[in-house]
Design a protein around this motif. Structure first.
Motif, PDB file in Angstrom:
ATOM      1  N   ALA A  81       0.826  -1.211   0.000  1.00 35.68           N
ATOM      2  CA  ALA A  81       0.000   0.000   0.000  1.00 35.68           C
ATOM      3  C   ALA A  81       0.860   1.259   0.000  1.00 35.68           C
ATOM      4  O   ALA A  81       1.875   1.337   0.690  1.00 35.68           O
ATOM      5  N   GLY A  82       0.450   2.215  -0.833  1.00 36.88           N
ATOM      6  CA  GLY A  82       1.147   3.496  -0.900  1.00 36.88           C
ATOM      7  C   GLY A  82       2.435   3.487  -1.706  1.00 36.88           C
ATOM      8  O   GLY A  82       3.162   4.485  -1.727  1.00 36.88           O
ATOM      9  N   ARG A  83       2.723   2.398  -2.398  1.00 37.22           N
ATOM     10  CA  ARG A  83       3.981   2.278  -3.150  1.00 37.22           C
ATOM     11  C   ARG A  83       3.727   1.836  -4.585  1.00 37.22           C
ATOM     12  O   ARG A  83       2.670   1.309  -4.907  1.00 37.22           O
ATOM     13  N   SER A  84       4.760   1.984  -5.409  1.00 37.65           N
ATOM     14  CA  SER A  84       4.704   1.559  -6.814  1.00 37.65           C
ATOM     15  C   SER A  84       5.401   0.216  -6.974  1.00 37.65           C
ATOM     16  O   SER A  84       6.455  -0.020  -6.364  1.00 37.65           O
ATOM     17  N   HIS A  85       4.820  -0.616  -7.823  1.00 44.11           N
ATOM     18  CA  HIS A  85       5.328  -1.967  -8.059  1.00 44.11           C
ATOM     19  C   HIS A  85       5.194  -2.270  -9.548  1.00 44.11           C
ATOM     20  O   HIS A  85       4.343  -1.711 -10.233  1.00 44.11           O
ATOM     21  N   THR A  86       6.010  -3.195 -10.045  1.00 42.08           N
ATOM     22  CA  THR A  86       6.052  -3.446 -11.486  1.00 42.08           C
ATOM     23  C   THR A  86       5.773  -4.906 -11.813  1.00 42.08           C
ATOM     24  O   THR A  86       6.343  -5.808 -11.193  1.00 42.08           O
ATOM     25  N   PHE A  87       4.905  -5.098 -12.794  1.00 42.37           N
ATOM     26  CA  PHE A  87       4.664  -6.416 -13.366  1.00 42.37           C
ATOM     27  C   PHE A  87       5.562  -6.579 -14.581  1.00 42.37           C
ATOM     28  O   PHE A  87       5.621  -5.690 -15.435  1.00 42.37           O
ATOM     29  N   TYR A  88       6.243  -7.708 -14.666  1.00 41.86           N
ATOM     30  CA  TYR A  88       7.019  -8.084 -15.848  1.00 41.86           C
ATOM     31  C   TYR A  88       6.282  -9.255 -16.482  1.00 41.86           C
ATOM     32  O   TYR A  88       6.054 -10.269 -15.821  1.00 41.86           O
ATOM     33  N   THR A  89       5.911  -9.107 -17.736  1.00 39.18           N
ATOM     34  CA  THR A  89       5.200 -10.180 -18.428  1.00 39.18           C
ATOM     35  C   THR A  89       6.018 -10.606 -19.640  1.00 39.18           C
ATOM     36  O   THR A  89       6.287  -9.797 -20.528  1.00 39.18           O
ATOM     37  N   GLY A  90       6.396 -11.872 -19.642  1.00 31.88           N
ATOM     38  CA  GLY A  90       7.156 -12.429 -20.750  1.00 31.88           C
ATOM     39  C   GLY A  90       6.235 -13.132 -21.720  1.00 31.88           C
ATOM     40  O   GLY A  90       5.191 -13.664 -21.337  1.00 31.88           O
ATOM     41  N   ILE A  91       6.634 -13.122 -22.981  1.00 40.40           N
ATOM     42  CA  ILE A  91       5.844 -13.785 -24.013  1.00 40.40           C
ATOM     43  C   ILE A  91       6.802 -14.513 -24.951  1.00 40.40           C
ATOM     44  O   ILE A  91       7.893 -14.021 -25.245  1.00 40.40           O
ATOM     45  N   ALA A  92       6.385 -15.686 -25.372  1.00 38.58           N
ATOM     46  CA  ALA A  92       7.169 -16.468 -26.334  1.00 38.58           C
ATOM     47  C   ALA A  92       6.214 -17.019 -27.379  1.00 38.58           C
ATOM     48  O   ALA A  92       5.092 -17.428 -27.068  1.00 38.58           O
ATOM     49  N   LEU A  93       6.669 -17.014 -28.613  1.00 38.97           N
ATOM     50  CA  LEU A  93       5.929 -17.641 -29.705  1.00 38.97           C
ATOM     51  C   LEU A  93       6.875 -18.670 -30.312  1.00 38.97           C
ATOM     52  O   LEU A  93       7.923 -18.317 -30.861  1.00 38.97           O
ATOM     53  N   PHE A  94       6.506 -19.933 -30.153  1.00 39.95           N
ATOM     54  CA  PHE A  94       7.357 -21.041 -30.582  1.00 39.95           C
ATOM     55  C   PHE A  94       6.730 -21.735 -31.774  1.00 39.95           C
ATOM     56  O   PHE A  94       5.589 -22.197 -31.715  1.00 39.95           O
ATOM     57  N   ASP A  95       7.464 -21.803 -32.864  1.00 40.18           N
ATOM     58  CA  ASP A  95       7.033 -22.527 -34.059  1.00 40.18           C
ATOM     59  C   ASP A  95       7.552 -23.957 -33.903  1.00 40.18           C
ATOM     60  O   ASP A  95       8.740 -24.222 -34.109  1.00 40.18           O
ATOM     61  N   ALA A  96       6.674 -24.862 -33.522  1.00 38.45           N
ATOM     62  CA  ALA A  96       7.090 -26.240 -33.245  1.00 38.45           C
ATOM     63  C   ALA A  96       7.612 -26.943 -34.489  1.00 38.45           C
ATOM     64  O   ALA A  96       8.518 -27.765 -34.406  1.00 38.45           O
TER      65      ALA A  96
END
Length: 193
Positions: free
Chosen positions: A97-112
């Motif tokens: 509460a009262g603070r800033s926080h960061t989400f890191y979202t990774g994404i991968a697209l794999f051509d099997a």
């Protein structure tokens, strides 16, 4: 069009991917994720997303497989996992509460089929307003965010916890950065428009 597989059972990611209007199926990744506090969050989420996508290659050998993963980094630069219990969610929110926080979202697209991959990540910062313990407990009771990194659901009542949000793509915050995914799909010959 090639088969598209979302390596996730998250209803939030599924709902986001539906926005693109492409046919796809979902499958549970066959990969156990481990949060390593010694790895930079941007590298960690790309690594986890890639392994989730690759884990389904044997089952979908001709598909384009989307993997995604997200970590929540608090104001002290610690990776915070899912709380797992209401009490732990209350404790996490009290500390945030009262603070800033960061989400890191990774994404991968794999051509099997071709065994090629593209990976990337995006960030989104949230600043929680000052909250009383009563407000936090009320929120946790009403929404039960025990399966959410950061202990809140922004697509639900969690918005009431916020002072402000900062990022270029709100879908990053929910767990599947669609702007980056659209660009990646185009690199693999899948044109959304």
């Amino acid at each position: 069009m090639r088969q598209l597989v979302l390596a996730s059972t998250s209803p939030y990611r599924k709902q986001l991917l539906q926005q693109l209007g492409l046919p796809f199926i979902t499958a549970s990744p066959l990969y156990f994720e481990e949060l390593n506090q010694t790895v930079a969050p941007e590298l960690l989420v790309k690594h986890l997303a890639l392994h989730k996508a690759e884990s389904l290659a044997k089952h979908f050998p001709e598909a384009l497989i989307i993997g995604a993963d997200q970590v929540f980094v608090d104001a002290r630069r610690r990776i915070v996992g899912k709380p797992g219990s209401p009490e732990r969610a209350v404790e996490q929110l009290k500390g945030m509460a009262g603070r800033s926080h960061t989400f890191y979202t990774g994404i991968a697209l794999f051509d099997a089929a071709a065994q090629t991959v593209a990976t990337d990540f995006d960030t989104f910062t949230v600043t929680l307003r000052q909250l009383t313990e009563t407000q936090i407990r009320s929120y946790v009771e009403r929404e039960n965010p025990v399966d959410c990194a950061g202990s809140f659901k922004i697509e639900g009542l969690g918005i009431a916890l916020m002072d402000h949000l900062d990022g270029r793509d709100y879908t990053t915050l929910i767990g599947l950065p669609l702007i980056k995914l659209t660009q990646m799909l185009e690199q693999f010959g899948v044109h959304i428009l």
